[in-house]
Scaffold this active site. Sequence first.
Site, short mmCIF file in Angstrom:
data_model
loop_
_atom_site.label_atom_id
_atom_site.label_comp_id
_atom_site.label_asym_id
_atom_site.label_seq_id
_atom_site.Cartn_x
_atom_site.Cartn_y
_atom_site.Cartn_z
N ARG A 113 0.85 -1.20 0.00
CA ARG A 113 0.00 0.00 0.00
C ARG A 113 0.88 1.25 0.00
O ARG A 113 1.52 1.58 0.99
CB ARG A 113 -0.92 0.01 1.23
CG ARG A 113 -1.77 1.27 1.31
CD ARG A 113 -2.99 1.13 2.20
NE ARG A 113 -2.70 1.13 3.62
CZ ARG A 113 -3.63 1.18 4.57
NH1 ARG A 113 -4.92 1.22 4.24
NH2 ARG A 113 -3.30 1.17 5.85
N ASP B 260 -3.90 4.02 14.36
CA ASP B 260 -3.06 4.43 13.24
C ASP B 260 -3.58 5.73 12.67
O ASP B 260 -4.46 6.37 13.26
CB ASP B 260 -2.95 3.29 12.21
CG ASP B 260 -4.24 3.03 11.46
OD1 ASP B 260 -5.22 3.77 11.68
OD2 ASP B 260 -4.26 2.08 10.66
C1 LIG Z 1 -7.08 1.42 9.66
C2 LIG Z 1 -6.00 0.69 8.97
O1 LIG Z 1 -5.43 1.16 8.05
S1 LIG Z 1 -5.56 -0.83 9.54
C3 LIG Z 1 -4.04 -1.19 8.71
C4 LIG Z 1 -2.92 -0.43 9.25
N1 LIG Z 1 -2.62 -0.82 10.60
C5 LIG Z 1 -1.85 -1.89 10.83
O2 LIG Z 1 -1.34 -2.47 9.91
C6 LIG Z 1 -1.66 -2.35 12.25
C7 LIG Z 1 -0.48 -3.27 12.37
N2 LIG Z 1 -0.27 -3.67 13.75
C8 LIG Z 1 0.69 -3.16 14.51
O3 LIG Z 1 1.40 -2.26 14.09
C9 LIG Z 1 0.91 -3.76 15.86
O4 LIG Z 1 0.13 -4.91 16.03
C10 LIG Z 1 0.59 -2.83 17.05
C11 LIG Z 1 1.47 -1.59 16.99
C12 LIG Z 1 -0.85 -2.42 17.05
C13 LIG Z 1 0.91 -3.60 18.33
O5 LIG Z 1 2.23 -4.04 18.22
P1 LIG Z 1 3.05 -4.57 19.47
O6 LIG Z 1 2.90 -3.60 20.61
O7 LIG Z 1 4.42 -4.92 19.02
O8 LIG Z 1 2.25 -5.87 19.84
P2 LIG Z 1 2.76 -7.12 20.63
O9 LIG Z 1 3.83 -6.79 21.60
O10 LIG Z 1 1.55 -7.80 21.18
O11 LIG Z 1 3.35 -8.04 19.47
C14 LIG Z 1 3.72 -9.38 19.70
C15 LIG Z 1 4.51 -9.85 18.50
O12 LIG Z 1 3.67 -9.83 17.36
C16 LIG Z 1 4.28 -9.07 16.33
N3 LIG Z 1 3.25 -8.32 15.60
C17 LIG Z 1 2.29 -7.52 16.11
N4 LIG Z 1 1.53 -7.02 15.12
C18 LIG Z 1 2.03 -7.53 13.97
C19 LIG Z 1 1.66 -7.36 12.62
N5 LIG Z 1 0.63 -6.61 12.26
N6 LIG Z 1 2.40 -8.00 11.68
C20 LIG Z 1 3.45 -8.79 12.06
N7 LIG Z 1 3.83 -8.97 13.33
C21 LIG Z 1 3.13 -8.35 14.27
C22 LIG Z 1 5.20 -8.10 17.04
O13 LIG Z 1 6.22 -7.68 16.16
C23 LIG Z 1 5.70 -8.95 18.18
O14 LIG Z 1 6.74 -9.76 17.70
P3 LIG Z 1 7.92 -10.32 18.66
O15 LIG Z 1 7.26 -11.21 19.69
O16 LIG Z 1 8.80 -11.07 17.74
O17 LIG Z 1 8.59 -9.13 19.28
O1 LIG Z 2 -7.17 1.58 5.77
C1 LIG Z 2 -8.09 1.15 6.40
C2 LIG Z 2 -8.98 1.96 7.16
O2 LIG Z 2 -9.86 1.41 7.84
O3 LIG Z 2 -8.81 3.19 7.09
MG LIG Z 3 -7.21 3.79 5.72
#
Ligand SMILES: CC(=O)SCCNC(=O)CCNC(=O)[C@H](O)C(C)(C)COP(=O)(O)OP(=O)(O)OC[C@H]1O[C@@H](n2cnc3c(N)ncnc32)[C@H](O)[C@@H]1OP(=O)(O)O
Ligand SMILES: O=CC(=O)O
Ligand SMILES: [Mg+2]
Length: 556
Positions: free
Chosen positions: A180, A461
């Site tokens: 994206r 986010d």
């Molecule tokens: C509205 C929208 O646009 S939605 C799409 C955009 N938003 C996203 O993509 C959200 C992605 N998610 C994240 O960034 C994270 O999950 C967060 C920041 C919300 C939380 O992250 P953390 O605080 O690191 O969570 P947590 O400590 O529970 O993570 C545990 C493990 O899972 C991993 N993990 C957490 N989320 C993700 C993910 N989305 N992808 C891959 N790995 C992940 C962490 O890296 C961590 O790995 P580790 O044990 O090797 O250190």
């Molecule tokens: O990108 C996704 C959203 O919900 O915004």
């Molecule tokens: Mg969006």
Amino acid sequence: MPAEIFVTSLDDVQVLGEISDKPLLSESTPKDILTLDALKFVVLLHKTFNSTRKQLLKNRQDVQKKLDSGESLHFLKETEYIRNDPNWKCNPTHPKLMCRKVEITGPPDAKMIINAFNTDVHTYMTDFEDSCAPTWSNMLYGQVNLFDAIRDKIDFTNESTGKRYKINKDGRRVPVMIVRPRGWHMVDSHITISGEPISASILDFGLFFYHNAKYLISQGLGPFFYLPKMEHWKEARLWNDIFCVAQDCLEIPRGTIKATVLIETLPISYQLDEVLYALREHSSGLNCGRWDYMFSTIKRLRNQKDHILPDRQQVTMTVPFMTNYVKQLIKTCHKRGAHAMGGMAAFIPIKNDPNANAIALEAVKKDKLREVLAGHDGTWIAHPGLLSTALSVFEEHMPTPNQLFIQKDDIVTESMLVDTNIKDGEITMRGLSANIFIGLNYMESWLRGLGCVPINHLMEDAATAEVSRLQLWSWCKHQVKMNDSGKIITADYVCQLIDEEVAKSNSKPGNKYEIAAQALKDELTGKKPLAEFLTDILYPYIATPSNPIDLATLKQ
Ligand SMILES: CC(=O)SCCNC(=O)CCNC(=O)[C@H](O)C(C)(C)COP(=O)(O)OP(=O)(O)OC[C@H]1O[C@@H](n2cnc3c(N)ncnc32)[C@H](O)[C@@H]1OP(=O)(O)O
Ligand SMILES: O=CC(=O)O
Ligand SMILES: [Mg+2]
């Protein structure tokens, strides 16, 4: 490579960001990404399409002016022929994108990329957008990380925990990657062309496509994209035109790129057929980007008093305007043979509190059940800990790879898409405090280069935090009375609460609370006009343009 790319002049191009030759994890470095030819490629795309991009952004403001003067949104008269023609369909998507039951998302940070690739999802959206703060380093190393991950060159050990990170390819299905890029409104001030910053969308798309398209094709995959935050079908047509030129330049057949459009603004929900039609050669469906959709609805209807929304937690997917948008999207996609992807529940696993965690997982399950029963072909998760919950719901209720065969005949009228009437909706002190806390803390994190953070056990986010920012603005603007305390929400009152919150949080060294608070307060008090996006206000604080670098030092 066709000759035209090599004659693209770079005389008016300046690169104002450091191009490091330091590897992060393997041998690749930013110098391998921003090569001279890659730069020529993105400059060519920018020069060809930037004036259209700017015109389309201007058109958004014309729509806003009409809405402000009380006009409504309509299905377009001039494109009725597209909507009323039952005979056209989108080209079939890539075989690897037929089954997208669960997609994980996350920023292109090395650890997250590896963890995402090691999750047993079907697809993985790697994100330069909502979950990513676009520092020059995040953007360039994001490209390096993707380049290396695709070629299986990422392998590192976290020195403090000793944990080794490597993509596990042994006998398992590795998720298919979808990229994206940033939205049309964003620029990247580290590259200028005739003194103007480059379009961030073109930069992100162009660098990724230039370096990886052919390699992905050789692996039986392809260059797959998610396209964010568009407000008009002509913005989708602009992407389509860019895809055609990009594919021609690299001598890749047209139609190889596949792109899923996020339907996440109110105006474009009136033009779904048109979006699919514009991209029909390249389409891999639409997605309900619910958080930006909520934000866009508040933003575009902000001057209409009868559309003020209640506390953010009450604006769920089951309220009328959200339900109707989902219906419209699923019906339109399936009619045109395109995937109708669901969206993101913001809950993330709660560590150290099994009861609270069970409640969060139950909420995710309910949300995914609603999606699959409504007819969605897949859904998003923000965290690997949500996979089993989401996947079990989709596998139970959608045993087939997708449910494109389900044809819906829901009638969704123009007014149903703006039916913001929420039964028992209330604006409360709790909702106000939550918005202040989220808005402030998210913006503060973003200013430190973090685009996605957990706040109060929710994933926040650039889309979710915008809902909070806009609600604060609209509640102050309309001076709404809170249902619980009876107090009127004014800019002075909210600014006082922001200051109190800053006083509580400000002790962390190197924090950016003062800047975040000032940005919020300036809009609430009217000192500055409401910005289209919080990223518009904050980007100058994270951009680090340097003196122009000598282009002769770039690799060929
Ligand atoms: C509205 C929208 O646009 S939605 C799409 C955009 N938003 C996203 O993509 C959200 C992605 N998610 C994240 O960034 C994270 O999950 C967060 C920041 C919300 C939380 O992250 P953390 O605080 O690191 O969570 P947590 O400590 O529970 O993570 C545990 C493990 O899972 C991993 N993990 C957490 N989320 C993700 C993910 N989305 N992808 C891959 N790995 C992940 C962490 O890296 C961590 O790995 P580790 O044990 O090797 O250190
Ligand atoms: O990108 C996704 C959203 O919900 O915004
Ligand atoms: Mg969006």
